[in-house]
Design an enzyme around this catalytic site. Sequence first.
Site, PDB file in Angstrom:
ATOM      1  N   ASP A 160       0.823  -1.208   0.000  1.00  0.00           N
ATOM      2  CA  ASP A 160       0.000   0.000   0.000  1.00  0.00           C
ATOM      3  C   ASP A 160       0.864   1.270   0.000  1.00  0.00           C
ATOM      4  OD1 ASP A 160      -1.893   1.929   0.269  1.00  0.00           O
ATOM      5  OD2 ASP A 160      -2.869   1.069   2.028  1.00  0.00           O
ATOM      6  N   SER A 163      -0.750   4.540   1.247  1.00  0.00           N
ATOM      7  CA  SER A 163      -0.672   4.749   2.700  1.00  0.00           C
ATOM      8  C   SER A 163       0.733   5.142   3.137  1.00  0.00           C
ATOM      9  CB  SER A 163      -1.110   3.488   3.449  1.00  0.00           C
ATOM     10  OG  SER A 163      -2.507   3.346   3.390  1.00  0.00           O
ATOM     11  N   TYR A 257     -13.476   5.132   0.745  1.00  0.00           N
ATOM     12  CA  TYR A 257     -13.099   6.472   0.296  1.00  0.00           C
ATOM     13  C   TYR A 257     -14.280   7.418   0.439  1.00  0.00           C
ATOM     14  CZ  TYR A 257      -8.937   4.443  -1.784  1.00  0.00           C
ATOM     15  OH  TYR A 257      -7.742   3.811  -1.964  1.00  0.00           O
TER      16      TYR A 257
HETATM   17  P1  NAD Z   1      -7.855   9.984   0.642  1.00  0.00           P
HETATM   18  O1  NAD Z   1      -6.430  10.361   0.511  1.00  0.00           O
HETATM   19  O2  NAD Z   1      -8.611   9.530  -0.552  1.00  0.00           O
HETATM   20  O3  NAD Z   1      -8.636  11.213   1.304  1.00  0.00           O
HETATM   21  C1  NAD Z   1      -8.185  11.804   2.505  1.00  0.00           C
HETATM   22  C2  NAD Z   1      -9.329  12.056   3.439  1.00  0.00           C
HETATM   23  O4  NAD Z   1     -10.109  13.144   2.939  1.00  0.00           O
HETATM   24  C3  NAD Z   1     -10.297  10.900   3.619  1.00  0.00           C
HETATM   25  O5  NAD Z   1     -10.404  10.587   4.976  1.00  0.00           O
HETATM   26  C4  NAD Z   1     -11.611  11.433   3.052  1.00  0.00           C
HETATM   27  O6  NAD Z   1     -12.741  10.916   3.727  1.00  0.00           O
HETATM   28  C5  NAD Z   1     -11.453  12.907   3.279  1.00  0.00           C
HETATM   29  N1  NAD Z   1     -12.356  13.748   2.458  1.00  0.00           N
HETATM   30  C6  NAD Z   1     -12.637  13.649   1.141  1.00  0.00           C
HETATM   31  N2  NAD Z   1     -13.518  14.591   0.758  1.00  0.00           N
HETATM   32  C7  NAD Z   1     -13.769  15.325   1.889  1.00  0.00           C
HETATM   33  C8  NAD Z   1     -14.603  16.453   2.157  1.00  0.00           C
HETATM   34  N3  NAD Z   1     -15.349  17.006   1.212  1.00  0.00           N
HETATM   35  N4  NAD Z   1     -14.626  16.935   3.420  1.00  0.00           N
HETATM   36  C9  NAD Z   1     -13.888  16.370   4.394  1.00  0.00           C
HETATM   37  N5  NAD Z   1     -13.083  15.316   4.200  1.00  0.00           N
HETATM   38  C10 NAD Z   1     -13.039  14.790   2.971  1.00  0.00           C
HETATM   39  O7  NAD Z   1      -8.068   8.899   1.776  1.00  0.00           O
HETATM   40  P2  NAD Z   1      -7.017   7.843   2.359  1.00  0.00           P
HETATM   41  O8  NAD Z   1      -6.249   8.472   3.447  1.00  0.00           O
HETATM   42  O9  NAD Z   1      -6.261   7.244   1.241  1.00  0.00           O
HETATM   43  O10 NAD Z   1      -7.976   6.772   3.004  1.00  0.00           O
HETATM   44  C11 NAD Z   1      -9.172   6.370   2.359  1.00  0.00           C
HETATM   45  C12 NAD Z   1      -9.866   5.323   3.161  1.00  0.00           C
HETATM   46  O11 NAD Z   1      -9.183   4.097   3.052  1.00  0.00           O
HETATM   47  C13 NAD Z   1      -9.986   5.603   4.629  1.00  0.00           C
HETATM   48  O12 NAD Z   1     -11.240   5.115   5.036  1.00  0.00           O
HETATM   49  C14 NAD Z   1      -8.923   4.768   5.262  1.00  0.00           C
HETATM   50  O13 NAD Z   1      -9.179   4.448   6.602  1.00  0.00           O
HETATM   51  C15 NAD Z   1      -9.002   3.567   4.351  1.00  0.00           C
HETATM   52  N6  NAD Z   1      -7.782   2.778   4.381  1.00  0.00           N
HETATM   53  C16 NAD Z   1      -7.883   1.515   4.834  1.00  0.00           C
HETATM   54  C17 NAD Z   1      -6.742   0.738   4.891  1.00  0.00           C
HETATM   55  C18 NAD Z   1      -6.821  -0.657   5.407  1.00  0.00           C
HETATM   56  O14 NAD Z   1      -7.886  -1.131   5.706  1.00  0.00           O
HETATM   57  N7  NAD Z   1      -5.715  -1.301   5.533  1.00  0.00           N
HETATM   58  C19 NAD Z   1      -5.518   1.232   4.450  1.00  0.00           C
HETATM   59  C20 NAD Z   1      -5.465   2.525   3.969  1.00  0.00           C
HETATM   60  C21 NAD Z   1      -6.620   3.297   3.930  1.00  0.00           C
END
Ligand code: NAD
Length: 447
Positions: A160, A163, A257
């Site tokens: 990942d 991440s 997401y």
């Molecule tokens: P991302 O980089 O796509 O987005 C960053 C954050 O911005 C997210 O939390 C999203 O909800 C938020 N966001 C988007 N539009 C918004 C708005 N209009 N107002 C406020 N916030 C807003 O996200 P990410 O960090 O890559 O993570 C995406 C998801 O994947 C999360 O739920 C994360 O927990 C999950 N995830 C899970 C795993 C796993 O299970 N191992 C690993 C990595 C990420």
Amino acid sequence: MPAAPVLGGEFIRSEQRIVMAATATPSPSALRVGVLTETEEGEHRVALDPGAVAKLVKAGRTVHIESGAGEAASFTDEAYTTAGATIQTRASILKHSQVIAVVRTPDDKLVAALTKDQAVVGLLNPLNRPDMIRELTKRGVTTIAFEFVPRTLSRAQSMDALSSQSSAAGYRAAIVAAYVFGRYLPMMITASGTATPAKVIVIGAGVAGLQAIATARRLGAVVTGYDIRDASRQEVESLGAKFLTSSVAKGSAAGGYARVMTDNEKATQQKELDDALADFDVIITTAKVPGHAPPELVSAATLKTLRAGSVCIDLGSSSLGGNVAGSAEGKTTVTKGGVTLVGGGELAADLPASASQMYARNVVAVLDSLAPEGEIVIDPTDEVHQGIVVGHDGEVTNAAMRKVLKLDALPDATKVSAPTADAPKADAPASNAPTSSVPDDTTKKAA
Ligand code: NAD
């Protein structure tokens, strides 16, 4: 004076590595992996660090590194040679490698140089560069994109890179904020008086946001988090930060997401943020929606309400726009009202050694999955392969990518929990949009 024991120890260890490197004889079918110097301005990372090279060489792979590729991340050619790589010219690497590992999306020159039966692995930005995917697939190049790693699958977590790089960027965002902000972040009680702690809000509490929250807390700031995904409240609060409640409920889409907001929701959200943000000294934004322009959450009007000396670090900034009005990717600007805007869409590149080290582990994990025996073998029934392999053997195989390219779904395509397969976005700039919504004949035939 005798050498310090620690140096002697290091020397012996590096001698051992030389012996290991010299004795690792690649089999005739060894996978040949090449790493090039990144060409994007401000990009200091490199796709493999010497530690990852040593692992690959030990596993019987051959690794070619372009001379100077690791310099900006403090990895010398000598360190790569010691780890078992050969240092070569760019042209030679392009000619002899089966897999080219990159950090950022290949530039036009690299796209043109890749040939049939070669593979490229990296953060290819496929949803925003469907034109590039179509072109490479048409020419028989295998494209492997970290953006499509099924992130919730536990066996894919070592791959990942979104991440690992978001985590580096979030950490760096808090450090940059502390550096740019002209006041203390923590409360300071001194003989000369008391400084109140800075108030930091992190908008978007995903991987980067949570790391920014944790780092800003460690630096002593009073931190608040904000997100539209229901799950984020608990994650923010578990880090000891406050949560600013969003009235936009159920903001999650496929794969965890965020989804694109409706116009009404955007207006509601804008109002609640406008009302809240004037109270903060530092605003760190990380909000992204895969395949779409990032939402603008700090408007020009809001910026006028912030105190002079306030700082906005915009991790959402990109060629598609950013979360903060007026922020420009890779640039630091100051508004008329004295608010510093940092366009930090690629802030992980400013932590190059650590970010590259983590990224390299992601590359090694992908190669271990795709080429456990030497050559790349794609298993179409493997959920990880279905995600990360975007195009192979003249055919776009990733379901999300096929949707963007307006290709029919493959008969046995299985859904993966990768970014949403939305149609090409109306909000993407023309330069990045597909040149045509109709795939060219070769790709269509392959479908
Ligand atoms: P991302 O980089 O796509 O987005 C960053 C954050 O911005 C997210 O939390 C999203 O909800 C938020 N966001 C988007 N539009 C918004 C708005 N209009 N107002 C406020 N916030 C807003 O996200 P990410 O960090 O890559 O993570 C995406 C998801 O994947 C999360 O739920 C994360 O927990 C999950 N995830 C899970 C795993 C796993 O299970 N191992 C690993 C990595 C990420």
